[in-house]
Design a protein around this motif. Structure first.
Motif, PDB file in Angstrom:
ATOM      1  N   PRO A 273       9.758 -46.467 -46.824  1.00 24.11           N
ATOM      2  CA  PRO A 273      10.578 -45.946 -45.728  1.00 24.11           C
ATOM      3  C   PRO A 273      11.479 -44.799 -46.171  1.00 24.11           C
ATOM      4  CG  PRO A 273      11.410 -48.058 -46.499  1.00 24.11           C
ATOM      5  CD  PRO A 273      10.102 -47.836 -47.183  1.00 24.11           C
ATOM      6  N   LEU A 274      11.833 -43.922 -45.201  1.00 21.83           N
ATOM      7  CA  LEU A 274      12.770 -42.831 -45.464  1.00 21.83           C
ATOM      8  C   LEU A 274      14.163 -43.373 -45.724  1.00 21.83           C
ATOM      9  CD1 LEU A 274      11.672 -40.414 -42.599  1.00 21.83           C
ATOM     10  CD2 LEU A 274      10.944 -40.351 -44.999  1.00 21.83           C
ATOM     11  N   GLY A 275      14.428 -44.533 -45.179  1.00 18.64           N
ATOM     12  CA  GLY A 275      15.722 -45.164 -45.380  1.00 18.64           C
ATOM     13  C   GLY A 275      15.731 -46.542 -44.758  1.00 18.64           C
ATOM     14  N   THR A 276      16.519 -47.428 -45.327  1.00 29.95           N
ATOM     15  CA  THR A 276      16.668 -48.785 -44.797  1.00 29.95           C
ATOM     16  C   THR A 276      18.148 -49.144 -44.784  1.00 29.95           C
ATOM     17  OG1 THR A 276      14.494 -49.476 -45.608  1.00 29.95           O
ATOM     18  CG2 THR A 276      16.078 -51.223 -45.086  1.00 29.95           C
TER      19      THR A 276
ATOM     20  N   GLY B  83      14.491 -27.760 -37.221  1.00 30.45           N
ATOM     21  CA  GLY B  83      15.947 -27.694 -37.225  1.00 30.45           C
ATOM     22  C   GLY B  83      16.592 -28.050 -35.906  1.00 30.45           C
ATOM     23  N   ILE B  84      15.797 -28.415 -34.894  1.00 32.04           N
ATOM     24  CA  ILE B  84      16.356 -28.750 -33.572  1.00 32.04           C
ATOM     25  C   ILE B  84      15.866 -30.140 -33.158  1.00 32.04           C
ATOM     26  CG2 ILE B  84      16.570 -28.040 -31.154  1.00 32.04           C
ATOM     27  CD1 ILE B  84      15.996 -25.177 -32.068  1.00 32.04           C
ATOM     28  N   ALA B  85      14.677 -30.189 -32.606  1.00 35.04           N
ATOM     29  CA  ALA B  85      14.131 -31.491 -32.172  1.00 35.04           C
ATOM     30  C   ALA B  85      13.700 -32.333 -33.364  1.00 35.04           C
ATOM     31  CB  ALA B  85      12.963 -31.278 -31.214  1.00 35.04           C
ATOM     32  N   TYR B  86      13.271 -31.678 -34.423  1.00 38.65           N
ATOM     33  CA  TYR B  86      12.817 -32.391 -35.609  1.00 38.65           C
ATOM     34  C   TYR B  86      13.584 -31.887 -36.830  1.00 38.65           C
ATOM     35  CZ  TYR B  86       9.211 -33.999 -32.507  1.00 38.65           C
ATOM     36  OH  TYR B  86       8.565 -34.577 -31.445  1.00 38.65           O
TER      37      TYR B  86
ATOM     38  N   TRP C 283      17.756 -36.230 -42.774  1.00 42.26           N
ATOM     39  CA  TRP C 283      18.634 -36.507 -41.620  1.00 42.26           C
ATOM     40  C   TRP C 283      18.177 -37.786 -40.920  1.00 42.26           C
ATOM     41  CZ3 TRP C 283      18.177 -37.178 -36.387  1.00 42.26           C
ATOM     42  CH2 TRP C 283      19.352 -37.114 -35.635  1.00 42.26           C
ATOM     43  N   LEU C 284      16.870 -37.946 -40.739  1.00 41.16           N
ATOM     44  CA  LEU C 284      16.346 -39.161 -40.097  1.00 41.16           C
ATOM     45  C   LEU C 284      16.703 -40.405 -40.908  1.00 41.16           C
ATOM     46  CD1 LEU C 284      12.731 -38.113 -38.970  1.00 41.16           C
ATOM     47  CD2 LEU C 284      14.701 -38.523 -37.499  1.00 41.16           C
ATOM     48  N   GLY C 285      16.536 -40.312 -42.230  1.00 36.81           N
ATOM     49  CA  GLY C 285      16.749 -41.476 -43.082  1.00 36.81           C
ATOM     50  C   GLY C 285      18.202 -41.782 -43.366  1.00 36.81           C
ATOM     51  N   ASN C 286      19.112 -40.851 -43.043  1.00 31.62           N
ATOM     52  CA  ASN C 286      20.535 -41.084 -43.284  1.00 31.62           C
ATOM     53  C   ASN C 286      21.343 -41.091 -41.990  1.00 31.62           C
ATOM     54  OD1 ASN C 286      20.572 -41.193 -46.268  1.00 31.62           O
ATOM     55  ND2 ASN C 286      19.872 -39.074 -46.127  1.00 31.62           N
ATOM     56  N   GLU C 287      21.446 -39.920 -41.344  1.00 37.32           N
ATOM     57  CA  GLU C 287      22.301 -39.783 -40.159  1.00 37.32           C
ATOM     58  C   GLU C 287      21.814 -40.650 -38.996  1.00 37.32           C
ATOM     59  OE1 GLU C 287      25.133 -38.152 -40.092  1.00 37.32           O
ATOM     60  OE2 GLU C 287      24.871 -37.598 -42.198  1.00 37.32           O
ATOM     61  N   LEU C 288      20.558 -40.470 -38.610  1.00 40.62           N
ATOM     62  CA  LEU C 288      20.039 -41.236 -37.477  1.00 40.62           C
ATOM     63  C   LEU C 288      20.029 -42.729 -37.787  1.00 40.62           C
ATOM     64  CD1 LEU C 288      18.778 -41.439 -34.687  1.00 40.62           C
ATOM     65  CD2 LEU C 288      16.539 -41.048 -35.730  1.00 40.62           C
ATOM     66  N   LEU C 289      19.571 -43.083 -38.976  1.00 47.78           N
ATOM     67  CA  LEU C 289      19.481 -44.490 -39.345  1.00 47.78           C
ATOM     68  C   LEU C 289      20.849 -45.174 -39.304  1.00 47.78           C
ATOM     69  CD1 LEU C 289      17.863 -46.903 -40.402  1.00 47.78           C
ATOM     70  CD2 LEU C 289      18.231 -46.032 -42.728  1.00 47.78           C
ATOM     71  N   SER C 290      21.868 -44.532 -39.833  1.00 48.36           N
ATOM     72  CA  SER C 290      23.206 -45.140 -39.843  1.00 48.36           C
ATOM     73  C   SER C 290      23.733 -45.352 -38.441  1.00 48.36           C
ATOM     74  CB  SER C 290      24.169 -44.270 -40.651  1.00 48.36           C
ATOM     75  OG  SER C 290      24.341 -43.005 -40.039  1.00 48.36           O
ATOM     76  N   LYS C 291      23.445 -44.408 -37.539  1.00 47.96           N
ATOM     77  CA  LYS C 291      23.901 -44.557 -36.154  1.00 47.96           C
ATOM     78  C   LYS C 291      23.158 -45.696 -35.450  1.00 47.96           C
ATOM     79  CE  LYS C 291      25.720 -39.966 -35.071  1.00 47.96           C
ATOM     80  NZ  LYS C 291      26.073 -39.592 -36.427  1.00 47.96           N
TER      81      LYS C 291
ATOM     82  N   TRP D 136      19.521 -58.804 -41.168  1.00 45.60           N
ATOM     83  CA  TRP D 136      18.449 -58.008 -40.586  1.00 45.60           C
ATOM     84  C   TRP D 136      18.396 -56.667 -41.325  1.00 45.60           C
ATOM     85  CZ3 TRP D 136      15.883 -59.409 -35.785  1.00 45.60           C
ATOM     86  CH2 TRP D 136      16.355 -60.594 -35.204  1.00 45.60           C
ATOM     87  N   SER D 137      17.351 -55.911 -41.045  1.00 39.26           N
ATOM     88  CA  SER D 137      17.279 -54.549 -41.589  1.00 39.26           C
ATOM     89  C   SER D 137      16.684 -53.609 -40.546  1.00 39.26           C
ATOM     90  CB  SER D 137      16.432 -54.503 -42.868  1.00 39.26           C
ATOM     91  OG  SER D 137      15.061 -54.713 -42.570  1.00 39.26           O
ATOM     92  N   VAL D 138      17.151 -52.379 -40.586  1.00 36.94           N
ATOM     93  CA  VAL D 138      16.598 -51.314 -39.735  1.00 36.94           C
ATOM     94  C   VAL D 138      16.092 -50.211 -40.657  1.00 36.94           C
ATOM     95  CG1 VAL D 138      17.072 -49.607 -37.939  1.00 36.94           C
ATOM     96  CG2 VAL D 138      18.210 -51.842 -37.859  1.00 36.94           C
ATOM     97  N   SER D 139      14.846 -49.776 -40.444  1.00 38.82           N
ATOM     98  CA  SER D 139      14.234 -48.768 -41.322  1.00 38.82           C
ATOM     99  C   SER D 139      13.644 -47.638 -40.491  1.00 38.82           C
ATOM    100  CB  SER D 139      13.120 -49.388 -42.178  1.00 38.82           C
ATOM    101  OG  SER D 139      13.602 -50.479 -42.928  1.00 38.82           O
ATOM    102  N   VAL D 140      13.551 -46.456 -41.124  1.00 35.16           N
ATOM    103  CA  VAL D 140      12.845 -45.317 -40.541  1.00 35.16           C
ATOM    104  C   VAL D 140      11.701 -44.970 -41.490  1.00 35.16           C
ATOM    105  CG1 VAL D 140      12.984 -42.920 -39.778  1.00 35.16           C
ATOM    106  CG2 VAL D 140      14.931 -44.449 -39.426  1.00 35.16           C
ATOM    107  N   VAL D 141      10.484 -44.870 -40.928  1.00 33.38           N
ATOM    108  CA  VAL D 141       9.275 -44.668 -41.736  1.00 33.38           C
ATOM    109  C   VAL D 141       8.511 -43.471 -41.194  1.00 33.38           C
ATOM    110  CG1 VAL D 141       7.106 -45.709 -42.481  1.00 33.38           C
ATOM    111  CG2 VAL D 141       9.132 -47.142 -42.208  1.00 33.38           C
TER     112      VAL D 141
END
Length: 625
Positions: free
Chosen positions: A3-6, A182-185, A190-198, A166-171
């Motif tokens: 995963p990009l982040g867990t 740099g906009i929609a993607y 960023w996905l594995g840190n910013e989005l995941l933490s939110k 529990w765990s939440v992951s982005v893969v």
């Protein structure tokens, strides 16, 4: 690749998950701008459930029945194309499967700025059983035909570890091929840190918001487009701003407010079948930029403020601005105006619903409350359990409700901490507005207001007192106990069944018992009533054109149901009835919004002063004297 982040998530008590996870996913689906500031929102085109390999069962699509059907058809077609291209999800994505159905969502991401390419589309697939959400970017390669952009696929996963853990992951299956615009993607980091933490935070955050979601009353997609157009059109105002205030804040805030109003009014015209654009008056218009934009966009209207601003001279003659003091009263009503605007209108804010209600039955209003004022000065807090801002918004909304409006609340997308608006989007009770506004100043003195205050809520009482200002007392209005009590009885009767009585086609007449009416009068009033008029029941019976008392219950008389008596009246009573015919004005003809239910020839009371006859009884008495 893993995963990009867990993120580890704890759910004490087990009350938040997995429900909270799906609520967090919904925020990312519908309002991605709260995490990705380079987006202005997302438009959900269609949504539905589908078994693996089956057809879409639509839940909704675009606006209206035709739009929903078209959205469901497109979603079904795209789903079949995706299933043909992705019979199996590439690892390490969790496979779809198990009992239950998948939920498919077709959305368009809306960039905050202008983009050379069209706004990106995604097919989002939620697998409730396995706790996964898969985002499939779509590339159009022909008219209405799409390929899955496999390099930018990603999946959000929820896993239950044990007990409260529990765990939440982005893969992402192809991180080496990821294309960031740099906009929609954004970048994968960023996905594995910013989005995941939110997402992890939102999943267990159960504090409900005290405000509605942003732009809940209008189309976000339409707002995004119109806002970008207006921002580009009026951006030069920032360079020439002559005021001491921050130009970027005020220019782009007024552009956003104008965008919202233009879309709201466009929807109103569609709903009501109107072609002419709405007129407006901006009360407390300040720098006048909002008036300038709305005038330029084809809406006739003007702005009024107590102090002229330097920038007014820059707008030109097409922008109508007036320097004058607004004093609530007959001199400041706007009967030919469709909408009244209060944009940070300070002391005028609670008055605007009142002025709108008094101006005409069709006049609506839009207020953006900022500083806290009531009808007399600074607003005093009354409830410690609410924030001061929330309490004040409720106060202003209550004023609108008491004035007879259906009030909606929404949040604007503006650079301000005070961004909640209140708009009247329809009439709650047309009768309430017409009857109260038309009659209250004719009958009420301070003594009656005190009596009515005993049976009305505090804010309703305040509004009735405010309505009493509208016509100065010229000394000719009757303020006797008789008129006070008649109107009190009418108020008690009308207010107790305002929804049942006046919103239905049939009159619901049985409302209050005599005891209930009497309990709302103090002992001194009842004593005076007894000595001067023979008591409450006698007073009501003597005004039988309005009231009917049967078995101790007070009714509003429904003259449509009155039938001629089958009994032959004695000669004396027949003569008295003929002599009294048309000697008094018909109460319903004067005061009821629909007038009298009887034609003039069938009503024993005068429909206007031209029908009034002098009483023969009075003439005879004078002759005898």
């Amino acid at each position: 690749m893993g995963p990009l982040g867990t993120a580890a998530v704890r759910d004490p008590g087990g009350s938040a998950l997995p429900r909270g996870f799906w609520a967090a996913v919904r925020v990312w689906l519908e309002k991605p701008q709260v995490a990705n500031r380079r987006l202005s929102g997302a438009a959900i085109q269609a949504e539905g459930t589908v078994p693996l390999g089956g057809e879409i069962a639509p839940s909704f699509g675009g606006g209206g029945q035709e739009g929903r059907a078209a959205g469901a058809a497109e979603l079904g077609r795209i789903w079949r194309e995706v299933r043909a291209q992705l019979p199996l999800l590439p690892p390490p994505l969790a496979a779809w499967g198990g009992p239950g159905e998948l939920r498919a969502v077709l959305r368009t991401l809306l960039p905050r700025g202008r983009s050379a390419a069209g706004p990106p589309r995604e097919l989002v697939v939620q697998d409730i059983h396995n706790g996964t959400v898969t985002f499939l970017p779509l590339e159009e390669y022909g008219e209405g035909k799409y390929l899955v952009k496999k390099c930018n696929i990603y999946q959000i996963q929820l896993k239950h570890i044990q007990d409260e853990e529990w765990s939440v992951s982005v893969v992402a299956p192809f991180p080496e091929d990821w294309v960031s615009d740099g906009i929609a993607y954004p970048k994968l980091a960023w996905l594995g840190n910013e989005l995941l933490s939110k997402l992890a935070k939102w999943s267990v955050e159960q504090k409900p918001s005290e405000f509605k979601s942003t732009l809940s009353l209008i189309s976000v997609a339409k707002y995004s487009k119109v806002y970008q157009d207006l921002k580009e059109k009026y951006k030069d105002m920032v360079k020439v701003w002559p005021e001491v205030s921050d130009p970027e804040k005020f220019v782009y805030e007024d552009v956003a407010i104008a965008t919202y109003l233009l879309i709201l009014w466009e929807e109103e015209r569609k709903e009501k079948g109107l072609t002419k654009k709405q007129s407006f008056v901006d009360l407390g218009c300040g720098n006048g930029l909002l008036v300038h934009i709305l005038n330029n966009e084809g809406h006739s209207g003007r702005g009024i403020d107590v102090r002229r601003r330097k920038i007014w001279d820059m707008y030109g003659p097409e922008t109508h601005l007036e320097e004058t003091t607004i004093i609530p009263g007959d001199s400041h009503l706007f009967p030919d105006t469709d909408w009244l605007i209060g944009n940070h209108s300070d002391e005028l804010t609670p008055w605007i619903p009142v002025i709108a209600a008094r101006s005409s039955y069709s006049c609506c209003y839009f207020v953006l409350p900022c500083c806290f004022f009531d009808f007399h000065g600074k607003y005093s807090r009354r409830q410690s359990k609410k924030t001061q801002y929330r309490e004040y918004l409720d106060f202003v909304a209550q004023v609108g409700l008491v004035c007879g409006f259906h009030v909606e609340e929404d949040c604007l997308r503006i650079p301000s901490t005070k961004r909640v608006i209140l708009a009247s989007v329809g009439l709650l009770s047309l009768f309430f507005k017409i009857c109260i506004i038309k009659n209250i100043h004719c009958f009420l003195g301070n003594s009656t207001l005190n009596v009515i205050g005993a049976v009305l809520k505090q804010e309703e009482m305040k509004c009735l007192m405010i309505f009493s200002y509208v016509t100065p007392n010229d000394g000719k209005l009757k303020k006797t106990l008789f008129f006070n009590l008649i109107f009190l009885a009418a108020c008690l009767t009308f207010l107790s069944l305002i929804f049942l009585f006046f919103l239905s086609s049939e009159i619901q007449s049985e409302i209050l018992s005599l005891r209930e009416v009497a309990e709302n009068l103090n002992k001194e009033t009842l004593k005076k009533l007894k000595s001067e008029y023979g008591g409450l029941q006698t007073l009501l019976k003597n005004n039988h054109q309005v009231f009917e008392v049967l078995n101790g219950r007070v009714h509003i008389r429904d003259w449509r149901k009155e039938k001629p008596s089958s009994k032959t009246k004695p000669e004396v009573k027949r003569r008295l009835s003929a002599e009294a015919f048309k000697t008094r004005l018909c109460w319903f003809f004067i005061h009821h919004p629909d007038g009298c239910s009887l034609p003039s020839e069938a009503c024993p009371y005068a429909h206007g002063t031209e029908e009034l006859r002098q009483s023969q009884i009075i003439k005879k008495k004078k002759h005898i004297q």
